[in-house]
Structures are given as C-alpha cells and as structure tokens.
Design a protein around this motif. Structure first.
Motif, mmCIF file in Angstrom:
data_model
loop_
_atom_site.group_PDB
_atom_site.id
_atom_site.type_symbol
_atom_site.label_atom_id
_atom_site.label_comp_id
_atom_site.label_asym_id
_atom_site.label_seq_id
_atom_site.Cartn_x
_atom_site.Cartn_y
_atom_site.Cartn_z
ATOM 1 N N SER A 1 -14.639 -31.971 0.204
ATOM 2 C CA SER A 1 -13.983 -30.319 0.011
ATOM 3 C C SER A 1 -14.871 -30.633 1.841
ATOM 4 O O SER A 1 -15.696 -30.716 1.871
ATOM 5 C CB SER A 1 -14.501 -29.707 -0.815
ATOM 6 O OG SER A 1 -14.357 -28.268 -0.083
ATOM 7 N N ASN B 1 -12.641 -33.269 -5.488
ATOM 8 C CA ASN B 1 -11.092 -33.113 -5.040
ATOM 9 C C ASN B 1 -10.264 -34.035 -5.559
ATOM 10 O O ASN B 1 -10.116 -34.898 -4.904
ATOM 11 C CB ASN B 1 -10.077 -32.001 -3.928
ATOM 12 C CG ASN B 1 -10.225 -30.938 -3.463
ATOM 13 O OD1 ASN B 1 -11.487 -29.980 -3.902
ATOM 14 N ND2 ASN B 1 -11.222 -30.951 -1.937
ATOM 15 N N ASP C 1 -7.783 -35.732 -5.651
ATOM 16 C CA ASP C 1 -6.074 -36.240 -5.283
ATOM 17 C C ASP C 1 -5.512 -36.720 -5.628
ATOM 18 O O ASP C 1 -4.012 -36.378 -6.198
ATOM 19 C CB ASP C 1 -6.331 -36.559 -3.687
ATOM 20 C CG ASP C 1 -7.317 -35.975 -2.451
ATOM 21 O OD1 ASP C 1 -7.741 -34.082 -2.952
ATOM 22 O OD2 ASP C 1 -7.840 -36.307 -1.559
#
Length: 131
Positions: free
Chosen positions: A110, A118, A120
């Motif tokens: 982040s 995160n 993704d």
C-alpha cells in the motif's frame, strides 16, 4: 478442508457442465442452407469427421438460426466466474484476518501503509466476474 471443498465442489460442477456442453455445441452445421440444405451433394457426415466435429446438425433451419450454444457457454462462463469470484472474496477476507498469507508475487504494498499488502490478483479475479 471443509471450507476449501466448499469452493472446489462448485468448480468441479462447472467442469462437468463444460464437458456436457461441448458435445451439444460441437455439431457440424456445414451444408445446412437456410431453408433447404444445399444442392451440391455435400457428404455432411464425412465433412464432420474430417473437421473433428462430434456429429452433424439434424435440421438445416435450426442449424442456421440456433444460438443455444452461445447462451449455454455464456451461462457456464458466468457461473464459473461467479464461483471464482466467491473464492477470491473469501481468500481476501481470510487474508485480512491473517488466516491465509498471500505471497508478495500476488500482492502489492500500500502507498499509505507499507506494511499492508493488497491482494491484487484476487481483486482482479473478483472484478472479472462483474459482481
């Protein structure tokens, strides 16, 4: 293992559905004129065998206007992506609760909180389903 099987069971059913869909969609329509077939004495069975179809369509009008195979595939792919989306969502939540650790190859840091990862790849899977 029970939780994991709750996601594998629907995906296995999806694989089964795809296996059932393929023979229905893999019918040779060649030689089916819109109304009366064709006037060139085409051996449709031979043509289907040479092109690796499972068989020939049984009705020329149906063969030229049928869209069942498209609807069936869209239904299958939508359901499959829904099941993948559910798995991705559960993994995202479990990752937040530290029940699953996602490798750095599948997550990014982040910009505001460098210690936060995160997920993704999972977010993209979830987003592809459009749910």
């Amino acid at each position: 293992s029970h939780w994991l099987m709750s996601h594998l069971s629907p995906i296995m059913r999806d694989a089964e559905r795809l296996q059932q869909l393929i023979p229905r969609a893999n019918q040779c329509p060649l030689g089916s004129g819109a109304i009366a077939g064709n006037a060139f004495n085409v051996d449709r069975t031979f043509l289907a065998q040479q092109l690796h179809f499972d068989g020939v369509t049984s009705n020329s009008i149906d063969a030229t206007c049928d869209r069942d195979f498209i609807v069936e595939f869209l239904m299958w792919s939508t359901l499959f992506l829904t099941h993948i989306s559910q798995l991705a969502e559960d993994l995202i939540i479990t990752n937040l609760q530290r029940g699953v650790i996602i490798d750095d190859a599948y997550a990014t840091g982040s910009s505001l909180m460098p210690q936060k990862k995160n997920p993704d790849a999972l977010e993209l899977l979830r987003g592809k389903a459009g749910i």
